[in-house]
Design an enzyme around this catalytic site. Structure first.
Site, mmCIF file in Angstrom:
data_model
loop_
_atom_site.group_PDB
_atom_site.id
_atom_site.type_symbol
_atom_site.label_atom_id
_atom_site.label_comp_id
_atom_site.label_asym_id
_atom_site.label_seq_id
_atom_site.Cartn_x
_atom_site.Cartn_y
_atom_site.Cartn_z
ATOM 1 N N ARG A 91 -10.016 -1.795 -7.722
ATOM 2 C CA ARG A 91 -11.285 -2.313 -6.597
ATOM 3 C C ARG A 91 -12.137 -3.536 -7.169
ATOM 4 O O ARG A 91 -12.870 -4.162 -6.471
ATOM 5 C CB ARG A 91 -12.264 -1.176 -6.201
ATOM 6 C CG ARG A 91 -11.545 -0.171 -5.586
ATOM 7 C CD ARG A 91 -12.700 0.944 -5.156
ATOM 8 N NE ARG A 91 -12.136 2.198 -4.545
ATOM 9 C CZ ARG A 91 -11.581 2.229 -3.421
ATOM 10 N NH1 ARG A 91 -11.567 1.568 -2.479
ATOM 11 N NH2 ARG A 91 -11.097 3.718 -3.442
ATOM 12 N N PHE A 112 1.195 -4.912 0.041
ATOM 13 C CA PHE A 112 0.179 -4.185 -0.423
ATOM 14 C C PHE A 112 -1.050 -4.947 -1.061
ATOM 15 O O PHE A 112 -0.744 -5.465 -2.191
ATOM 16 C CB PHE A 112 0.484 -2.766 -1.358
ATOM 17 C CG PHE A 112 -0.261 -1.942 -1.085
ATOM 18 C CD1 PHE A 112 -0.261 -0.799 -0.141
ATOM 19 C CD2 PHE A 112 -1.227 -1.543 -2.084
ATOM 20 C CE1 PHE A 112 -1.240 0.117 -0.102
ATOM 21 C CE2 PHE A 112 -2.207 -0.692 -2.289
ATOM 22 C CZ PHE A 112 -2.282 0.165 -1.369
ATOM 23 N N ASP A 141 -8.370 -0.689 -3.014
ATOM 24 C CA ASP A 141 -7.662 0.019 -4.075
ATOM 25 C C ASP A 141 -6.187 0.268 -3.932
ATOM 26 O O ASP A 141 -5.636 0.265 -2.806
ATOM 27 C CB ASP A 141 -8.564 1.230 -4.344
ATOM 28 C CG ASP A 141 -7.976 2.459 -3.238
ATOM 29 O OD1 ASP A 141 -8.140 1.875 -2.131
ATOM 30 O OD2 ASP A 141 -7.504 3.301 -3.644
ATOM 31 N N LYS A 179 -3.407 -6.794 8.882
ATOM 32 C CA LYS A 179 -1.938 -6.744 8.699
ATOM 33 C C LYS A 179 -1.173 -6.553 10.133
ATOM 34 O O LYS A 179 -0.689 -5.394 10.332
ATOM 35 C CB LYS A 179 -1.586 -5.690 7.854
ATOM 36 C CG LYS A 179 -0.775 -5.810 6.441
ATOM 37 C CD LYS A 179 -0.336 -4.855 5.883
ATOM 38 C CE LYS A 179 -1.064 -4.543 4.394
ATOM 39 N NZ LYS A 179 -0.549 -3.289 3.893
ATOM 40 N N LYS A 229 -13.923 3.757 0.907
ATOM 41 C CA LYS A 229 -14.923 3.056 0.010
ATOM 42 C C LYS A 229 -14.649 1.624 0.117
ATOM 43 O O LYS A 229 -15.159 0.697 -0.538
ATOM 44 C CB LYS A 229 -14.577 3.694 -1.455
ATOM 45 C CG LYS A 229 -14.721 4.961 -1.648
ATOM 46 C CD LYS A 229 -14.230 5.241 -3.310
ATOM 47 C CE LYS A 229 -14.252 6.749 -3.221
ATOM 48 N NZ LYS A 229 -13.450 6.764 -4.880
ATOM 49 N N GLY A 230 -13.418 1.256 0.807
ATOM 50 C CA GLY A 230 -12.846 -0.101 0.737
ATOM 51 C C GLY A 230 -13.727 -1.170 1.036
ATOM 52 O O GLY A 230 -13.741 -2.471 0.735
ATOM 53 N N GLU A 238 -14.796 -2.919 8.088
ATOM 54 C CA GLU A 238 -13.515 -2.377 7.792
ATOM 55 C C GLU A 238 -13.049 -3.329 6.574
ATOM 56 O O GLU A 238 -13.044 -4.440 6.822
ATOM 57 C CB GLU A 238 -12.564 -1.807 8.823
ATOM 58 C CG GLU A 238 -11.370 -1.399 8.274
ATOM 59 C CD GLU A 238 -11.021 -0.079 7.484
ATOM 60 O OE1 GLU A 238 -12.045 0.089 6.591
ATOM 61 O OE2 GLU A 238 -10.366 0.645 7.970
ATOM 62 N N ASP A 239 -12.335 -2.850 5.827
ATOM 63 C CA ASP A 239 -11.626 -3.681 4.768
ATOM 64 C C ASP A 239 -10.157 -4.234 5.188
ATOM 65 O O ASP A 239 -9.963 -5.302 5.258
ATOM 66 C CB ASP A 239 -11.281 -2.819 3.301
ATOM 67 C CG ASP A 239 -10.431 -1.433 3.320
ATOM 68 O OD1 ASP A 239 -10.319 -0.961 4.537
ATOM 69 O OD2 ASP A 239 -10.083 -0.920 2.383
ATOM 70 N N ASP A 290 -4.464 -1.872 9.190
ATOM 71 C CA ASP A 290 -3.149 -1.892 9.010
ATOM 72 C C ASP A 290 -2.365 -1.137 10.213
ATOM 73 O O ASP A 290 -2.064 -2.046 11.137
ATOM 74 C CB ASP A 290 -2.773 -0.733 7.836
ATOM 75 C CG ASP A 290 -1.430 -0.941 7.259
ATOM 76 O OD1 ASP A 290 -1.005 -1.750 7.335
ATOM 77 O OD2 ASP A 290 -0.949 0.114 6.610
HETATM 78 P P1 IMP Z 1 -4.477 2.317 9.055
HETATM 79 O O1 IMP Z 1 -5.039 3.596 9.490
HETATM 80 O O2 IMP Z 1 -2.854 2.206 8.628
HETATM 81 O O3 IMP Z 1 -4.652 0.989 9.897
HETATM 82 O O4 IMP Z 1 -5.029 2.144 7.549
HETATM 83 C C1 IMP Z 1 -6.097 1.573 7.248
HETATM 84 C C2 IMP Z 1 -6.433 1.962 5.791
HETATM 85 O O5 IMP Z 1 -5.382 2.173 4.905
HETATM 86 C C3 IMP Z 1 -7.318 0.868 5.378
HETATM 87 O O6 IMP Z 1 -8.791 1.012 5.616
HETATM 88 C C4 IMP Z 1 -6.974 0.955 3.705
HETATM 89 O O7 IMP Z 1 -8.007 1.847 3.159
HETATM 90 C C5 IMP Z 1 -5.719 1.691 3.717
HETATM 91 N N1 IMP Z 1 -4.537 0.693 3.660
HETATM 92 C C6 IMP Z 1 -3.887 -0.030 4.458
HETATM 93 N N2 IMP Z 1 -3.126 -1.026 3.734
HETATM 94 C C7 IMP Z 1 -3.437 -1.127 2.811
HETATM 95 C C8 IMP Z 1 -3.213 -2.217 1.522
HETATM 96 O O8 IMP Z 1 -2.280 -3.017 1.801
HETATM 97 N N3 IMP Z 1 -4.125 -2.045 0.400
HETATM 98 C C9 IMP Z 1 -4.845 -1.019 0.105
HETATM 99 N N4 IMP Z 1 -5.228 -0.075 1.296
HETATM 100 C C10 IMP Z 1 -4.495 -0.118 2.428
HETATM 101 MG MG MG Z 2 -10.251 2.022 4.217
#
Ligand code: IMP
Ligand code: MG
Length: 177
Positions: A165, A152, A159, A131, A43-44, A99-100, A103
């Site tokens: 959100r 975070f 969220d 990040k 949803k981000g 994408e939001d 990470d």
């Molecule tokens: P990844 O697979 O570790 O890159 O994670 C990506 C997803 O994890 C993002 O699309 C977010 O939904 C969630 N996420 C990662 N870091 C954060 C954060 O700092 N706050 C909120 N959601 C996060």
């Molecule tokens: Mg996400």
């Protein structure tokens, strides 16, 4: 006993507006006359997507995809699954994924692989935040809003446990014990 975590502004509403304008200008330059399909990850990305496309004054289409990753708490396990798929053909299209936050990169890598298999003409990624300190797999972000520290973040669609959100700013969530 731990108290309710408090959000502190990292990037204000005004800074977000400036950044979204910059991203829209970059995207406009590359996609004029191309009729791309923008795919937002739910949803981000919903708020970012809504602001971004209002600044794109050329024909485009919008789709959303919902992914789930099986992990513990805040950690992504890397085992990603599509829980709400696309209803639009990807083959032969110019695809721009919205994408939001990138990470570890596991979620977006999964999605980019999933989309490449469907044979788009082109596939690019626009991420509101990155990040890089947490990256586990390499990811190329074609259009990037903000680099964020290893904290975070919440707000502007992002969220923590489905909360925050609705904050207009991008905030760091401070968990106080
Ligand atoms: P990844 O697979 O570790 O890159 O994670 C990506 C997803 O994890 C993002 O699309 C977010 O939904 C969630 N996420 C990662 N870091 C954060 C954060 O700092 N706050 C909120 N959601 C996060
Ligand atoms: Mg996400």
């Amino acid at each position: 006993m731990s108290s309710q975590p408090k959000p502190h502004i990292l990037f204000s509403k005004g800074e977000i507006e400036t950044t979204v304008k910059r991203l829209a200008a970059e995207i406009k330059k590359d996609y004029q006359g191309k009729h791309p399909l923008l795919i937002g990850i739910l949803k981000g990305s919903f708020m970012f997507m809504a602001d971004l496309i209002r600044l794109l004054d050329f024909p485009l289409e919008v789709e959303f995809i919902r992914l789930s990753s099986y992990g513990q708490g805040r950690e992504t396990s890397g085992k990603v699954k599509v829980v709400q798929g696309l209803r639009t053909e990807v083959k032969g299209r110019d695809i721009l994924v919205i994408e939001d936050i990138v990470d570890t990169g596991l979620t977006i890598s999964f999605l980019l692989d999933y989309l490449w298999k469907r044979k788009p003409d082109s596939l690019k990624l626009c991420a509101l935040t990155d990040k890089p300190s947490r990256r586990q797999v390499p990811v190329t972000i074609d259009y990037l809003g903000f680099i964020v520290p290893n904290k975070f973040i919440v707000g502007y669609g992002i969220d923590w446990d489905e909360k925050f959100r609705n904050l207009p700013d991008i905030c760091v969530l401070e968990v106080k014990d």
